[in-house]
Design a protein around this motif. Structure first.
Motif, PDB file in Angstrom:
ATOM      1  N   THR A 129       0.821  -1.216   0.000  1.00 35.60           N
ATOM      2  CA  THR A 129       0.000   0.000   0.000  1.00 35.60           C
ATOM      3  C   THR A 129       0.854   1.264   0.000  1.00 35.60           C
ATOM      4  OG1 THR A 129      -0.046  -0.172   2.387  1.00 35.60           O
ATOM      5  CG2 THR A 129      -1.961  -1.023   1.221  1.00 35.60           C
ATOM      6  N   ASP A 130       2.196   1.081  -0.035  1.00 40.78           N
ATOM      7  CA  ASP A 130       3.043   2.281   0.026  1.00 40.78           C
ATOM      8  C   ASP A 130       2.795   3.178  -1.187  1.00 40.78           C
ATOM      9  OD1 ASP A 130       4.107   0.214  -1.480  1.00 40.78           O
ATOM     10  OD2 ASP A 130       6.186   0.744  -1.063  1.00 40.78           O
ATOM     11  N   ARG A 131       2.501   2.539  -2.310  1.00 44.88           N
ATOM     12  CA  ARG A 131       2.077   3.273  -3.502  1.00 44.88           C
ATOM     13  C   ARG A 131       1.006   2.416  -4.155  1.00 44.88           C
ATOM     14  NH1 ARG A 131       6.788   3.621  -7.350  1.00 44.88           N
ATOM     15  NH2 ARG A 131       7.274   1.630  -6.402  1.00 44.88           N
ATOM     16  N   PHE A 132      -0.004   3.050  -4.728  1.00 44.66           N
ATOM     17  CA  PHE A 132      -0.984   2.258  -5.480  1.00 44.66           C
ATOM     18  C   PHE A 132      -1.559   3.098  -6.603  1.00 44.66           C
ATOM     19  CE2 PHE A 132      -3.516   4.272  -2.168  1.00 44.66           C
ATOM     20  CZ  PHE A 132      -4.683   4.644  -2.821  1.00 44.66           C
ATOM     21  N   TYR A 133      -2.119   2.379  -7.578  1.00 47.28           N
ATOM     22  CA  TYR A 133      -2.699   3.050  -8.742  1.00 47.28           C
ATOM     23  C   TYR A 133      -4.180   2.716  -8.779  1.00 47.28           C
ATOM     24  CZ  TYR A 133      -3.608   4.419 -13.514  1.00 47.28           C
ATOM     25  OH  TYR A 133      -4.119   5.027 -14.616  1.00 47.28           O
ATOM     26  N   PHE A 134      -5.015   3.767  -8.830  1.00 51.68           N
ATOM     27  CA  PHE A 134      -6.460   3.538  -8.889  1.00 51.68           C
ATOM     28  C   PHE A 134      -6.914   3.632 -10.342  1.00 51.68           C
ATOM     29  CE2 PHE A 134     -10.832   5.369  -8.714  1.00 51.68           C
ATOM     30  CZ  PHE A 134     -11.450   4.180  -8.341  1.00 51.68           C
ATOM     31  N   GLU A 135      -7.460   2.519 -10.848  1.00 55.36           N
ATOM     32  CA  GLU A 135      -7.858   2.466 -12.252  1.00 55.36           C
ATOM     33  C   GLU A 135      -9.342   2.782 -12.448  1.00 55.36           C
ATOM     34  OE1 GLU A 135      -6.533   2.291 -15.023  1.00 55.36           O
ATOM     35  OE2 GLU A 135      -7.894   1.336 -16.440  1.00 55.36           O
ATOM     36  N   GLY A 136     -10.151   2.645 -11.391  1.00 57.55           N
ATOM     37  CA  GLY A 136     -11.593   2.750 -11.600  1.00 57.55           C
ATOM     38  C   GLY A 136     -12.067   1.499 -12.333  1.00 57.55           C
ATOM     39  N   PHE A 137     -13.086   1.648 -13.174  1.00 56.47           N
ATOM     40  CA  PHE A 137     -13.610   0.478 -13.894  1.00 56.47           C
ATOM     41  C   PHE A 137     -12.711   0.125 -15.068  1.00 56.47           C
ATOM     42  CE2 PHE A 137     -17.398   2.011 -11.738  1.00 56.47           C
ATOM     43  CZ  PHE A 137     -17.978   0.830 -11.313  1.00 56.47           C
ATOM     44  N   LEU A 138     -12.384  -1.156 -15.195  1.00 51.72           N
ATOM     45  CA  LEU A 138     -11.663  -1.627 -16.386  1.00 51.72           C
ATOM     46  C   LEU A 138     -12.631  -1.600 -17.571  1.00 51.72           C
ATOM     47  CD1 LEU A 138      -9.815  -4.719 -14.884  1.00 51.72           C
ATOM     48  CD2 LEU A 138      -8.698  -2.749 -15.939  1.00 51.72           C
ATOM     49  N   PRO A 139     -12.110  -1.490 -18.807  1.00 50.29           N
ATOM     50  CA  PRO A 139     -13.021  -1.523 -19.964  1.00 50.29           C
ATOM     51  C   PRO A 139     -13.845  -2.804 -19.970  1.00 50.29           C
ATOM     52  CG  PRO A 139     -10.791  -0.941 -20.642  1.00 50.29           C
ATOM     53  CD  PRO A 139     -10.705  -1.326 -19.204  1.00 50.29           C
ATOM     54  N   THR A 140     -15.058  -2.701 -20.502  1.00 52.60           N
ATOM     55  CA  THR A 140     -15.928  -3.884 -20.494  1.00 52.60           C
ATOM     56  C   THR A 140     -15.666  -4.790 -21.698  1.00 52.60           C
ATOM     57  OG1 THR A 140     -17.608  -2.569 -21.601  1.00 52.60           O
ATOM     58  CG2 THR A 140     -17.802  -2.785 -19.228  1.00 52.60           C
ATOM     59  N   SER A 141     -15.149  -4.229 -22.788  1.00 52.47           N
ATOM     60  CA  SER A 141     -14.912  -5.094 -23.952  1.00 52.47           C
ATOM     61  C   SER A 141     -13.633  -5.906 -23.696  1.00 52.47           C
ATOM     62  CB  SER A 141     -14.791  -4.266 -25.236  1.00 52.47           C
ATOM     63  OG  SER A 141     -13.442  -4.154 -25.633  1.00 52.47           O
ATOM     64  N   PRO A 142     -13.693  -7.241 -23.967  1.00 51.19           N
ATOM     65  CA  PRO A 142     -12.557  -8.110 -23.637  1.00 51.19           C
ATOM     66  C   PRO A 142     -11.247  -7.627 -24.259  1.00 51.19           C
ATOM     67  CG  PRO A 142     -14.454  -9.417 -24.297  1.00 51.19           C
ATOM     68  CD  PRO A 142     -14.829  -7.986 -24.508  1.00 51.19           C
ATOM     69  N   GLU A 143     -11.331  -7.182 -25.503  1.00 46.14           N
ATOM     70  CA  GLU A 143     -10.104  -6.770 -26.197  1.00 46.14           C
ATOM     71  C   GLU A 143      -9.482  -5.537 -25.529  1.00 46.14           C
ATOM     72  OE1 GLU A 143      -9.499  -5.397 -30.647  1.00 46.14           O
ATOM     73  OE2 GLU A 143     -10.685  -7.235 -30.430  1.00 46.14           O
ATOM     74  N   ARG A 144     -10.344  -4.560 -25.254  1.00 44.02           N
ATOM     75  CA  ARG A 144      -9.832  -3.323 -24.643  1.00 44.02           C
ATOM     76  C   ARG A 144      -9.390  -3.568 -23.208  1.00 44.02           C
ATOM     77  NH1 ARG A 144     -13.935   0.685 -24.621  1.00 44.02           N
ATOM     78  NH2 ARG A 144     -12.345   2.022 -23.742  1.00 44.02           N
ATOM     79  N   ARG A 145     -10.064  -4.494 -22.523  1.00 49.26           N
ATOM     80  CA  ARG A 145      -9.661  -4.791 -21.136  1.00 49.26           C
ATOM     81  C   ARG A 145      -8.255  -5.424 -21.106  1.00 49.26           C
ATOM     82  NH1 ARG A 145     -14.039  -7.588 -19.166  1.00 49.26           N
ATOM     83  NH2 ARG A 145     -13.154  -9.500 -19.998  1.00 49.26           N
ATOM     84  N   ARG A 146      -8.034  -6.378 -22.016  1.00 49.94           N
ATOM     85  CA  ARG A 146      -6.718  -7.030 -22.062  1.00 49.94           C
ATOM     86  C   ARG A 146      -5.632  -6.002 -22.394  1.00 49.94           C
ATOM     87  NH1 ARG A 146      -8.969 -11.664 -23.646  1.00 49.94           N
ATOM     88  NH2 ARG A 146      -9.036 -11.020 -25.823  1.00 49.94           N
ATOM     89  N   HIS A 147      -5.948  -5.143 -23.352  1.00 50.13           N
ATOM     90  CA  HIS A 147      -4.976  -4.135 -23.758  1.00 50.13           C
ATOM     91  C   HIS A 147      -4.649  -3.204 -22.573  1.00 50.13           C
ATOM     92  CE1 HIS A 147      -2.809  -1.344 -26.215  1.00 50.13           C
ATOM     93  NE2 HIS A 147      -3.587  -0.359 -25.813  1.00 50.13           N
ATOM     94  N   ARG A 148      -5.687  -2.803 -21.837  1.00 47.35           N
ATOM     95  CA  ARG A 148      -5.471  -1.919 -20.689  1.00 47.35           C
ATOM     96  C   ARG A 148      -4.640  -2.624 -19.609  1.00 47.35           C
ATOM     97  NH1 ARG A 148      -3.852   2.490 -19.083  1.00 47.35           N
ATOM     98  NH2 ARG A 148      -4.602   3.180 -17.058  1.00 47.35           N
ATOM     99  N   LEU A 149      -4.945  -3.935 -19.414  1.00 51.97           N
ATOM    100  CA  LEU A 149      -4.174  -4.680 -18.410  1.00 51.97           C
ATOM    101  C   LEU A 149      -2.709  -4.773 -18.821  1.00 51.97           C
ATOM    102  CD1 LEU A 149      -6.641  -7.533 -17.354  1.00 51.97           C
ATOM    103  CD2 LEU A 149      -5.599  -5.840 -15.830  1.00 51.97           C
ATOM    104  N   GLU A 150      -2.464  -4.905 -20.127  1.00 50.95           N
ATOM    105  CA  GLU A 150      -1.066  -4.942 -20.595  1.00 50.95           C
ATOM    106  C   GLU A 150      -0.360  -3.637 -20.255  1.00 50.95           C
ATOM    107  OE1 GLU A 150      -1.997  -8.054 -24.182  1.00 50.95           O
ATOM    108  OE2 GLU A 150      -1.511  -5.983 -24.708  1.00 50.95           O
ATOM    109  N   GLU A 151      -1.075  -2.530 -20.418  1.00 55.44           N
ATOM    110  CA  GLU A 151      -0.479  -1.230 -20.049  1.00 55.44           C
ATOM    111  C   GLU A 151      -0.239  -1.154 -18.541  1.00 55.44           C
ATOM    112  OE1 GLU A 151      -2.397   1.679 -23.464  1.00 55.44           O
ATOM    113  OE2 GLU A 151      -3.424   1.471 -21.571  1.00 55.44           O
TER     114      GLU A 151
END
Ligand code: SAM
Length: 280
Positions: A129-151
């Protein structure tokens, strides 16, 4: 003045005296759903007999148009209390435009502390918890979600996301594919409610546990451990992941110890203690 006022994410007892006071003394409550806000006031025993506080709808659909109108009300001397359906307004919720509109006019803005599902989940996750990144909602489309997770997988910090129960297993499939099955994750489900549950462990194991409960129900926060930072690794970081992964695969304690001893440059005498700390 504009008062940003969090409301409970499931447990009415989480209303603080300052939140209650703000809701009681408001001229206007800007809320996502006026019926829901009215119900909250009723449950808190806050009477609205003389029509005060007024309830003004301010949600994703109206945010752009209404921010200026509500800021006008603040400028005219009204105390406007901003709430959302649950949790902290502006955090994956409407509010930002209104706060910005008030700031631009130099109006007084104050923010009360209170529940935010992301922080409740993170603090109970056991992930860094020393540092964390808040993403909010991940994209709902599988392709865009995977791409975002890669980033996101480039980050060495814990990642906190909101996810729907309908998509959580698919999201975990993507985490497994992108970050690997051993990546530690934590699901915080129905936080602060009667059936609150934390599910922690490797992505593979957590996915398995959720599948056993399918269909998954309730509100969910998904926390994902950051990519191991090999520069800072004291030797244990990778070993810990191996311990969790092997344990989740049903490998015996003795075999895990021998494997970890062979593969990682860590003190042999501490391995059993480490296994006990990490897994039941
Ligand atoms: N502003 C809110 C906050 O501060 O928590 C978040 C609003 S966002 C629109 C709603 C999402 O937050 C839900 O879909 C879920 O992912 C998460 N959430 C809200 N309440 C929750 C709870 N009690 N347990 C787990 N997750 C929750």
């Amino acid at each position: 003045m504009l008062v940003i006022c969090p409301t409970p994410i499931g447990n009415l007892d989480d209303v603080t005296p300052r939140q209650r006071e703000a809701l009681t003394s408001a001229d206007i409550i800007a809320c996502e759903d006026t019926r829901r806000a009215g119900k909250l006031l009723e449950l808190l025993g806050i009477a609205r007999s003389d029509g005060r506080p007024k309830l003004w709808r301010y949600d994703d659909h109206t945010a752009r148009d209404r921010a200026d109108e509500i800021a006008d009300a603040v400028e005219n001397g009204n105390t406007v209390v901003l709430t959302s359906d649950a949790g902290t307004p502006t955090i994956s919720d409407p509010g930002y435009r209104l706060v910005r509109a008030c700031r631009q006019r130099d109006l007084e803005v104050t923010a009360l502390p209170g529940p935010a599902a992301a922080v409740v989940a993170l603090s109970g996750s056991g992930l860094a918890t020393d540092r964390f990144y808040f993403e909010g909602f991940l994209p709902t489309s599988p392709e865009r979600r995977r791409h975002r997770l890669e980033e996101l997988d480039r980050l060495h910090t814990t990642i906190v996301t909101y996810e729907s129960p309908r998509r959580i297993i698919k999201a975990l499939d993507d985490v497994i594919e992108v970050c690997g099955p051993a990546r530690e994750v934590c699901i915080g489900r129905e936080l602060t409610k009667l059936h609150e549950e934390f599910v922690v462990g490797s992505a593979e194991r957590v996915r398995q546990k959720l599948e056993e409960q399918a269909p998954v129900r309730g509100e969910i926060v998904l926390c994902i451990a950051g990519r191991p930072d090999t520069d800072k690794d004291d030797g244990w970081e990778q070993a810990d992941r191996a311990i969790v992964l092997l344990h989740d695969q049903g490998v015996r304690r003795r075999t895990i110890k021998d494997f970890v001893d062979e593969m990682f440059d860590i003190p042999r005498s501490q391995i059993y203690d480490r296994i006990d700390q990490l897994v039941d």
